[in-house]
Design a protein around this motif. Structure first.
Motif, PDB file in Angstrom:
ATOM      1  N   TYR A  15      57.361  51.974  54.557  1.00  0.00           N
ATOM      2  CA  TYR A  15      58.442  52.652  55.310  1.00  0.00           C
ATOM      3  C   TYR A  15      59.712  52.128  54.647  1.00  0.00           C
ATOM      4  O   TYR A  15      60.823  52.634  54.880  1.00  0.00           O
ATOM      5  CB  TYR A  15      58.220  51.555  56.660  1.00  0.00           C
ATOM      6  N   ILE A  16      59.719  51.076  53.899  1.00  0.00           N
ATOM      7  CA  ILE A  16      61.020  50.772  53.085  1.00  0.00           C
ATOM      8  C   ILE A  16      61.387  51.780  52.157  1.00  0.00           C
ATOM      9  O   ILE A  16      62.354  51.976  52.055  1.00  0.00           O
ATOM     10  CB  ILE A  16      60.775  49.448  52.196  1.00  0.00           C
ATOM     11  N   ASN A  17      60.232  52.508  51.528  1.00  0.00           N
ATOM     12  CA  ASN A  17      60.636  53.728  50.908  1.00  0.00           C
ATOM     13  C   ASN A  17      61.260  54.985  51.491  1.00  0.00           C
ATOM     14  O   ASN A  17      62.021  55.450  51.138  1.00  0.00           O
ATOM     15  CB  ASN A  17      59.266  54.329  49.981  1.00  0.00           C
ATOM     16  N   LYS A  18      60.423  55.126  52.651  1.00  0.00           N
ATOM     17  CA  LYS A  18      61.059  56.100  53.557  1.00  0.00           C
ATOM     18  C   LYS A  18      62.630  55.902  53.952  1.00  0.00           C
ATOM     19  O   LYS A  18      63.258  56.576  53.978  1.00  0.00           O
ATOM     20  CB  LYS A  18      60.228  56.046  54.969  1.00  0.00           C
ATOM     21  N   MET A  19      62.744  54.532  54.260  1.00  0.00           N
ATOM     22  CA  MET A  19      64.181  54.168  54.471  1.00  0.00           C
ATOM     23  C   MET A  19      65.127  54.345  53.281  1.00  0.00           C
ATOM     24  O   MET A  19      66.304  54.640  53.709  1.00  0.00           O
ATOM     25  CB  MET A  19      64.493  52.702  55.101  1.00  0.00           C
ATOM     26  N   THR A  20      64.597  53.941  52.224  1.00  0.00           N
ATOM     27  CA  THR A  20      65.388  54.263  50.882  1.00  0.00           C
ATOM     28  C   THR A  20      65.898  55.484  50.481  1.00  0.00           C
ATOM     29  O   THR A  20      66.663  55.915  50.406  1.00  0.00           O
ATOM     30  CB  THR A  20      64.581  53.547  49.728  1.00  0.00           C
ATOM     31  N   SER A  21      64.902  56.406  50.979  1.00  0.00           N
ATOM     32  CA  SER A  21      64.813  57.822  50.962  1.00  0.00           C
ATOM     33  C   SER A  21      66.274  58.300  51.782  1.00  0.00           C
ATOM     34  O   SER A  21      67.125  59.028  51.270  1.00  0.00           O
ATOM     35  CB  SER A  21      63.696  58.550  50.836  1.00  0.00           C
ATOM     36  N   LEU A  25      69.894  59.865  50.646  1.00  0.00           N
ATOM     37  CA  LEU A  25      70.356  61.271  51.327  1.00  0.00           C
ATOM     38  C   LEU A  25      71.725  60.895  51.986  1.00  0.00           C
ATOM     39  O   LEU A  25      72.563  61.576  52.024  1.00  0.00           O
ATOM     40  CB  LEU A  25      69.508  61.907  52.134  1.00  0.00           C
ATOM     41  N   GLN A  26      71.859  59.815  52.882  1.00  0.00           N
ATOM     42  CA  GLN A  26      72.950  59.642  53.609  1.00  0.00           C
ATOM     43  C   GLN A  26      74.209  59.404  52.767  1.00  0.00           C
ATOM     44  O   GLN A  26      75.228  59.841  52.955  1.00  0.00           O
ATOM     45  CB  GLN A  26      72.712  58.680  54.457  1.00  0.00           C
ATOM     46  N   LYS A  27      73.958  58.496  51.650  1.00  0.00           N
ATOM     47  CA  LYS A  27      75.088  58.032  50.960  1.00  0.00           C
ATOM     48  C   LYS A  27      75.431  58.861  49.618  1.00  0.00           C
ATOM     49  O   LYS A  27      76.113  58.498  48.819  1.00  0.00           O
ATOM     50  CB  LYS A  27      74.790  56.374  50.364  1.00  0.00           C
ATOM     51  N   GLU A  28      74.496  59.882  49.568  1.00  0.00           N
ATOM     52  CA  GLU A  28      74.639  61.077  48.398  1.00  0.00           C
ATOM     53  C   GLU A  28      74.462  60.426  47.121  1.00  0.00           C
ATOM     54  O   GLU A  28      75.239  60.583  46.236  1.00  0.00           O
ATOM     55  CB  GLU A  28      75.776  61.785  48.772  1.00  0.00           C
ATOM     56  N   ILE A  29      73.481  59.728  46.940  1.00  0.00           N
ATOM     57  CA  ILE A  29      73.404  58.847  45.589  1.00  0.00           C
ATOM     58  C   ILE A  29      72.835  59.960  44.738  1.00  0.00           C
ATOM     59  O   ILE A  29      71.861  60.736  44.932  1.00  0.00           O
ATOM     60  CB  ILE A  29      72.297  57.606  45.851  1.00  0.00           C
ATOM     61  N   PRO A  30      73.317  60.125  43.501  1.00  0.00           N
ATOM     62  CA  PRO A  30      72.906  61.106  42.577  1.00  0.00           C
ATOM     63  C   PRO A  30      71.542  61.066  42.153  1.00  0.00           C
ATOM     64  O   PRO A  30      70.884  59.882  42.214  1.00  0.00           O
ATOM     65  CB  PRO A  30      73.993  61.026  41.353  1.00  0.00           C
ATOM     66  N   GLU A  31      70.784  62.091  41.976  1.00  0.00           N
ATOM     67  CA  GLU A  31      69.529  62.124  41.600  1.00  0.00           C
ATOM     68  C   GLU A  31      69.207  61.145  40.368  1.00  0.00           C
ATOM     69  O   GLU A  31      68.197  60.664  40.390  1.00  0.00           O
ATOM     70  CB  GLU A  31      69.034  63.586  41.045  1.00  0.00           C
ATOM     71  N   GLN A  34      68.627  57.464  41.670  1.00  0.00           N
ATOM     72  CA  GLN A  34      67.603  57.295  42.716  1.00  0.00           C
ATOM     73  C   GLN A  34      66.453  56.356  42.334  1.00  0.00           C
ATOM     74  O   GLN A  34      65.855  55.638  42.811  1.00  0.00           O
ATOM     75  CB  GLN A  34      67.475  58.501  43.276  1.00  0.00           C
ATOM     76  N   PRO A  35      65.769  56.954  41.111  1.00  0.00           N
ATOM     77  CA  PRO A  35      64.472  55.900  40.661  1.00  0.00           C
ATOM     78  C   PRO A  35      65.211  54.744  40.553  1.00  0.00           C
ATOM     79  O   PRO A  35      64.309  53.633  40.571  1.00  0.00           O
ATOM     80  CB  PRO A  35      64.357  56.742  39.262  1.00  0.00           C
ATOM     81  N   LYS A  36      66.199  54.140  39.865  1.00  0.00           N
ATOM     82  CA  LYS A  36      66.743  52.997  39.776  1.00  0.00           C
ATOM     83  C   LYS A  36      66.665  52.108  41.157  1.00  0.00           C
ATOM     84  O   LYS A  36      66.454  51.048  41.177  1.00  0.00           O
ATOM     85  CB  LYS A  36      68.205  53.021  38.939  1.00  0.00           C
ATOM     86  N   PHE A  38      65.283  53.050  43.963  1.00  0.00           N
ATOM     87  CA  PHE A  38      64.042  52.833  44.326  1.00  0.00           C
ATOM     88  C   PHE A  38      63.013  51.755  43.608  1.00  0.00           C
ATOM     89  O   PHE A  38      62.481  50.808  44.415  1.00  0.00           O
ATOM     90  CB  PHE A  38      62.926  54.092  44.294  1.00  0.00           C
ATOM     91  N   ARG A  39      63.230  51.541  42.439  1.00  0.00           N
ATOM     92  CA  ARG A  39      62.812  50.403  41.443  1.00  0.00           C
ATOM     93  C   ARG A  39      63.171  49.152  41.976  1.00  0.00           C
ATOM     94  O   ARG A  39      62.328  48.173  42.341  1.00  0.00           O
ATOM     95  CB  ARG A  39      62.945  50.835  40.100  1.00  0.00           C
ATOM     96  N   THR A  40      64.429  49.264  41.922  1.00  0.00           N
ATOM     97  CA  THR A  40      65.079  47.531  42.453  1.00  0.00           C
ATOM     98  C   THR A  40      64.701  47.252  43.802  1.00  0.00           C
ATOM     99  O   THR A  40      63.986  46.255  43.928  1.00  0.00           O
ATOM    100  CB  THR A  40      66.604  47.765  42.454  1.00  0.00           C
ATOM    101  N   ILE A  41      64.576  48.217  44.760  1.00  0.00           N
ATOM    102  CA  ILE A  41      64.368  47.809  46.140  1.00  0.00           C
ATOM    103  C   ILE A  41      62.688  47.556  46.222  1.00  0.00           C
ATOM    104  O   ILE A  41      62.371  46.440  46.767  1.00  0.00           O
ATOM    105  CB  ILE A  41      64.372  48.916  47.308  1.00  0.00           C
ATOM    106  N   ASN A  42      61.820  48.198  45.559  1.00  0.00           N
ATOM    107  CA  ASN A  42      60.500  48.035  45.507  1.00  0.00           C
ATOM    108  C   ASN A  42      60.107  46.917  44.913  1.00  0.00           C
ATOM    109  O   ASN A  42      59.219  46.077  45.351  1.00  0.00           O
ATOM    110  CB  ASN A  42      59.819  49.091  44.963  1.00  0.00           C
ATOM    111  N   ILE A  43      60.682  46.202  43.908  1.00  0.00           N
ATOM    112  CA  ILE A  43      60.504  45.103  43.253  1.00  0.00           C
ATOM    113  C   ILE A  43      60.969  43.825  44.140  1.00  0.00           C
ATOM    114  O   ILE A  43      60.112  42.951  44.308  1.00  0.00           O
ATOM    115  CB  ILE A  43      61.093  45.089  41.762  1.00  0.00           C
TER     116      ILE A  43
END
Length: 59
Positions: A15-21, A25-31, A34-36, A38-43
């Motif tokens: 669910y955290i990954n779903k919310m991060t996604s 999308l909402q903040k229009e973070i460049p592609e 995005q991996p950085k 996701f990695r930061t939040i997951n860690i």
């Protein structure tokens, strides 16, 4: 107890990954960034879950 906590942790990470996604999308973070994000939040969430498990284990 360990298996319940692992299932709980996987559920939370999903669910955290779903919310991060949704955030990306909402903040229009460049592609390319995005991996950085996701990695930061997951860690950070993984550290939080491990510390919670240790606290439950030794409390």
């Amino acid at each position: 107890m360990i298996s319940i906590f692992i299932i709980f942790a996987v559920f939370i990470l999903f669910y955290i990954n779903k919310m991060t996604s949704s955030l990306c999308l909402q903040k229009e973070i460049p592609e390319e960034r995005q991996p950085k994000v996701f990695r930061t939040i997951n860690i950070l969430i993984t550290i939080l879950l491990i510390s919670s498990f240790v606290e439950i284990l030794y409390a």
